[in-house]
Design an enzyme around this catalytic site. Sequence first.
Site, PDB file in Angstrom:
ATOM      1  CB  SER A 611       8.107 -45.672 -37.352  1.00 24.02           C
ATOM      2  OG  SER A 611       7.784 -44.423 -37.908  1.00 24.02           O
ATOM      3  CG  ASN A 815       0.894 -37.305 -42.152  1.00 25.90           C
ATOM      4  OD1 ASN A 815       1.318 -36.178 -42.008  1.00 25.90           O
ATOM      5  ND2 ASN A 815      -0.048 -37.606 -43.025  1.00 25.90           N
ATOM      6  CE1 TYR A 816      -0.062 -41.842 -37.643  1.00 24.21           C
ATOM      7  CE2 TYR A 816      -0.883 -41.648 -39.878  1.00 24.21           C
ATOM      8  CZ  TYR A 816      -1.063 -41.505 -38.519  1.00 24.21           C
ATOM      9  OH  TYR A 816      -2.247 -41.040 -38.049  1.00 24.21           O
ATOM     10  CB  ILE A 817       7.012 -44.186 -42.511  1.00 20.82           C
ATOM     11  CG1 ILE A 817       5.859 -45.174 -42.612  1.00 20.82           C
ATOM     12  CG2 ILE A 817       8.355 -44.863 -42.674  1.00 20.82           C
ATOM     13  CD1 ILE A 817       5.719 -45.823 -43.965  1.00 20.82           C
TER      14      ILE A 817
END
EC number: 5.6.2.1
Length: 857
Positions: A611, A815-817
């Site tokens: 992120s 899933n990650y940002i």
Amino acid sequence: MSDSEDMPLAIRKKNANNSSDHSDSDSDVPLGKRKRSAARQVIKDDDEDDESIQNSGSDSDKPLVKRTRPAVRRKTYQEDDDSDDDDDGDYNSNHKNGSASKKSKDSNSSDSDVALAKRKPTTNGNGDAKRTKSAPKYKEESSDSDSEMPLAKKASAKKEAPAKKAAAKVKVESGSSKTSKSTSKSTSNGKTATSKSRVKSEPESDTKPKKPKKEEEEEEDLNAWWLNQNENEDDSVKWTSLHHNGVFFPPEYIPHGVKMKYEGKAITLAPEVEEVASFFGAMLHTEHAENPTFRENFFKDFSKLAKRHKTVPEIKSFSKCDFTPMYEYFQAEREMKKSMTKEQKQSLKEEKLALEEQYGICYLDGRKEKVGNFRIEPPGLFRGRGKHPKTGCLKLRVQPEQVTLNLSKDAPVPKAPAGHKWAKIVHDDTKTWLATWKENVNDSTKYVFLAAGSSLKGQSDMKKFEVARRLKGEIEGIRRGYMADLKDKKMFIRQRATAMYLIDRLALRAGNEKGEDEADTVGCCSLRYEHVTLEKPDIMHLDFLGKDSIRFQKDMKVDEQVFKNIRLFKREPAQEGDELFDRLKTSELNKHLQNLMPGLTAKVFRTYNASFTFQDQLQKLTPADGTVAEKLLAYNRANREVAILCNHQRAVSKGHAGQMEKIQDKIRALKYQKYKLKRTILTLEPKLKKKRPEFLEPESDLEDSWMDEYEVQLMAKEKEKVTLKWEKENQRRKENKEKPQTEKELKDMLKEVDARAKELAKERKSGNVPGARGATVEKCEAQLLKLDERIAATRTAMTDKDENKQTALGTSKINYIDPRISTAWCQKYDVPLEKIFTKILRDKFKWAMTVDPDWEF
DNA sequence: GTGTGTACTTAGTAAATAACTT
DNA sequence: AAGTTATTTACTAAGTACACAC
């Protein structure tokens, strides 16, 4: 130029085989070369300077035999190793004069004492003579200095090395400094910043202020949990009421009667057997079906089943099986499906909708929520990835008797399919699953959960990002801490710090232990000797199979102390197959992280770095006054940085090489135009040959043979065009009752094209190109410039595409940002949200829609 | 501590759709 | 309209993390 240059840390993977060689000389994209030198040796030589550990040959003598196979590793080692365990502490880092580290197996008990101790040269126990000499008082070492590395980002790393000598050896224990000077407002539960503004431009979910007339909208409001989050509610209880309709079972098998062959003859199979044969038949010619393990496992299960059904003749040999008829049958089926009529398709769609209506919905605390995977997984062949030992095994049909449902006590229990009953009915409000069963191949548990857009999932998703944001505030101290710990005397701590470094800087996964009957893949803590090689001053090569057997291959410059540590860890294990971090387990690592910051685990670093990197890149790349397309390009590039960081890969698509070739041809066509223009210039102004010799230089990657071919094609296309135009014109005339053109007219026109073709050939031969009417040197030069631009643009697009061929952007986006970065960005730059989030993502991230345009991760 | 099992997130790919060509 | 290709969604495997038993 190549980005690899400014991108130290995460240098990109070398595309080993896949490098599609576009030969275009000037265009080739240097994707980083592999530098695989003999690291091992290197180390060796350098030994001298370094500690002695080796002499402690003694230690090596131990029966370190550990498991050869990855699986069980640690234990054995540990055991025998125990004894010396303690002394790791002893081991010390060297520092310039080579200190010694050693691990005497001796006695020293508590590792703790080891603390600074090291200095004592003395031999410990067994006399390992280590030359402990000088034992500098260890502490102070320099290196921690650069602790604060910015991470991941390219540029930074480069310079980071020397850096300031800060001396801050701060031990960082837990707490770590609260340096949160950071901007982040609201570290807490996100709710802060929120409220107000909503991302605009999204038609469907736009809850406008106006009063909702449709009840759906009202419902949405009710579901807007993110608007009134309650700080610390007990989150172990997930619901107070849960109603649902159970799960959907795939339909019974309907035999098709198509017979496979055995020893060349059609063989009759019982429906149960036919079904399994069909599983394989349908996959013929896929990679799986070519995989020997897959075949073996399949055949074992298949032949056993066939035998049970007394198939004649008995199926004993895979090689005598011919599944082709089934394969063809399924191919035909597929065709059939494609050519279904509209009505058929429509009714299929309705069926699906009806199913979703029944099973796709549930009521959680009275609110209607979507269920994710309400279909019980159908039987089939287990498609394990990589070298999974069980790939190809028969995955059996799941019966209701195996399925347990979870719902509230007051909820009606859904009916099991006729003649069946459920395994169990439970009312566990601390679990989010609606149904569960055990799968037979790996004995793993499967669940039915709510959909990604549900409140339960949304809440935990938001929580995940909030933890990552908290890490943002602590990261500085944490980094300082592990940098200092890199030199700790206790081996365990040193390993832990080194692992943290890798996890933080390289976005490695934790790396839990795995069992024997799984594919041999690793993460940070499970890295083995053979996965890491070192190259002289400070380059580390990592090469291993990670999750899903995706190869992780990067070369990077690492901190000096990390380099030394790894060299040391590598020396300890006696042989390949041993773990690099032999005293570290993910549970211990996480325990430590938990102390540094509540809620912190290894995976949080991935979320945080992803992120953070994204936000950072996005901010740097977005052209404030660019077009939407340009902004999107920036968005995707930032996204790609993250995907590369996380090593998210995908299979290169089948047509990729061809597509690249096409683009390459496009570029060649542009170059061809350039070539012609230059010749025109020289034809107009021959004198320039001397003054502007560059006009005579051939275009790169533009060969005569290609141009011959190109001109032929060009003329063929021209003819087609002419013909088409003629036909159209005639059509028109016919309608208007005018006199049609004659065939002769067409022929004449085609002849003209042929004449032009000859001209072209002649021009090429003589180099004399008159050019278009009114052509002037100036005009031509201007066109040349334009062409150069187009070539550059096309080439960029090509590079982009090529780099993207094996990079999957979706995983990081999903899933990650932190989605709030995206929604804020859309508002700030006026980009419609649907350009970056698909419908499903908008639904999943609805909790992130209400942020200020200047919201920060 | 180790070992095992559970629950939930993360992952690549296959299938379904949409968008674009021909 | 049919064929491609690109994008989106569905599917389910494979991780992480943590609890609990010994």
